[in-house]
Design an enzyme around this catalytic site. Structure first.
Site, PDB file in Angstrom:
ATOM      1  N   GLU A 128     -17.988  10.734   0.984  1.00  0.00           N
ATOM      2  CA  GLU A 128     -17.617  10.656  -0.437  1.00  0.00           C
ATOM      3  C   GLU A 128     -18.539   9.685  -1.172  1.00  0.00           C
ATOM      4  OE1 GLU A 128     -12.831  11.386  -0.834  1.00  0.00           O
ATOM      5  OE2 GLU A 128     -13.486   9.439  -0.131  1.00  0.00           O
ATOM      6  N   GLY A 138       0.856  -1.189   0.000  1.00  0.00           N
ATOM      7  CA  GLY A 138       0.000   0.000   0.000  1.00  0.00           C
ATOM      8  C   GLY A 138       0.891   1.238   0.000  1.00  0.00           C
ATOM      9  N   PHE A 139       0.306   2.376   0.347  1.00  0.00           N
ATOM     10  CA  PHE A 139       1.089   3.617   0.348  1.00  0.00           C
ATOM     11  C   PHE A 139       2.275   3.523   1.304  1.00  0.00           C
ATOM     12  CE2 PHE A 139      -3.135   5.283  -0.956  1.00  0.00           C
ATOM     13  CZ  PHE A 139      -2.754   5.770  -2.187  1.00  0.00           C
ATOM     14  N   GLY A 140       2.044   2.941   2.500  1.00  0.00           N
ATOM     15  CA  GLY A 140       3.106   2.847   3.504  1.00  0.00           C
ATOM     16  C   GLY A 140       4.248   1.964   3.033  1.00  0.00           C
TER      17      GLY A 140
END
Ligand SMILES: Cc1cc2nc3c(=O)[nH]c(=O)nc-3n(C[C@H](O)[C@H](O)[C@H](O)COP(=O)(O)OP(=O)(O)OC[C@H]3O[C@@H](n4cnc5c(N)ncnc54)[C@H](O)[C@@H]3O)c2cc1C
Length: 300
Positions: free
Chosen positions: A172, A15-17
């Site tokens: 959202e 993921g982003f991490g």
């Protein structure tokens, strides 16, 4: 990969991490093995648009191997990490065991049902690509079902969409669902009376997007209201069934669609491995992200 005595770093999670860690590690003298249960990175910030048919799944899924293509010290294995043996310093997966000198745990979070009855079994979640696609398909099936009913009064709940949790994801999605329904759907399902469609956003506290400045919180509620979303604050869910959501105070809303965006908890790999974690699955770390008892392990 053995490049002659370089430390072996295993990164669980692309993921982003995990990707950010790999970006830095790729410039260091170490051999990096990235493990993820998917061979693609999911750009989660746009997942709600997949679930609202605004984007295709492949628009937010990037092949991990192509991200690492030009990083000679980085390798990837498609595997589900099941447990970490912190004493032996190995990651056990569903197909292989990976020894490490350093471990970066970047497994992210999972949806949290808070133990509320029926949520795990009957609600839709919005945390993985598969869940986003399943939700989109379900929404479309609801409209197909409504379109073929001869007795339109027979099943009001099929066009009632309940989103639980007024944080960023719930807000959202409520907005995107409204755009989908009152945009393309109106043109595609001409025999449906769209006045019977309900989008309901339930929030337990006194405002949406808590943590944002008050002006943004009130603007958000007002804007969603103008988009036809029924925003209900101070409203707690006590049970979800296949055909309804039951609220505190015994009110029942008929619906076939409960989208659960009420909270997340840490992915359970750390706690399943005996690493100290709180009841919400979060692992306490030092400012360096190391675990005090095992400084060779970093948790993002
Ligand atoms: C719908 C939605 C909208 C969002 N919008 C925004 C936004 O607009 N802006 C923003 O800043 N943030 C947003 N976020 C939050 C943001 O996506 C997260 O903060 C971010 O993804 C966290 O990154 P991560 O690397 O920690 O975890 P993740 O991105 O969840 O990555 C974890 C990775 O680990 C893998 N994994 C997990 N467990 C295992 C295992 N046992 N074995 C192998 N692999 C495993 C997963 O497959 C995944 O690839 C949003 C989140 C969601 C769900």
């Amino acid at each position: 990969m053995d490049r002659g005595g370089n430390p072996r770093v295993v990164v669980v999670g692309a993921g982003f991490g995990g990707l950010w860690a790999v970006r830095t590690l790729a410039k260091k003298p170490c051999d990096v093995m990235v493990i993820d249960r998917n061979n693609y990175h999911t750009f989660l910030a746009l997942l709600y648009q997949v679930a609202a048919a605004e984007l295709e799944a492949e628009d937010i899924a990037y092949p991990v191997r192509s991200i690492f293509r030009n990083l000679s010290t980085v390798d990837f294995t498609l595997a589900h990490a099941r447990r970490i043996d912190v004493e032996k310093r190995v990651v056990e997966t569903d197909n292989q065991v990976f020894p490490y000198d350093y471990l970066v745990l970047a497994t992210g979070s999972v949806s949290h049902s808070f133990g509320i009855q029926g949520v795990e079994a009957h609600a839709f979640f919005l945390k993985t690509l598969e869940e986003g696609v399943a939700l989109k398909n379900h929404i479309i099936c609801c409209f197909e079902r409504a379109a073929r009913q001869t007795d339109k009064s027979g099943d009001a709940g099929v066009l009632t969409f309940v989103i639980v949790g007024g944080g960023a994801t719930g807000v959202e999605y409520a907005g995107a669902l409204s755009e989908l329904i009152h945009g393309p759907m109106v043109n595609d399902y001409r025999n449906i009376d769209f006045r019977s469609v309900r989008i309901i956003l339930l929030e337990g506290t006194d405002s949406l997007v808590g943590g944002m400045p008050p002006s943004i919180r009130s603007y958000t509620a007002e804007r969603l209201g103008k988009m036809g979303v029924e925003v209900r604050l101070h409203t707690k869910v006590v049970e979800v069934t296949p055909e309804s959501v039951i609220l505190d105070g015994d009110e029942t809303i008929s619906t076939r669609t409960v989208v659960w965006t009420a909270g997340v908890r840490g992915e359970p790999l750390a706690s399943l491995s005996g690493i100290l974690a709180g009841s919400d699955g979060r692992v306490p770390v030092l400012p360096t992200l190391q675990i005090p008892a095992h400084p060779e392990i970093y948790v993002v």
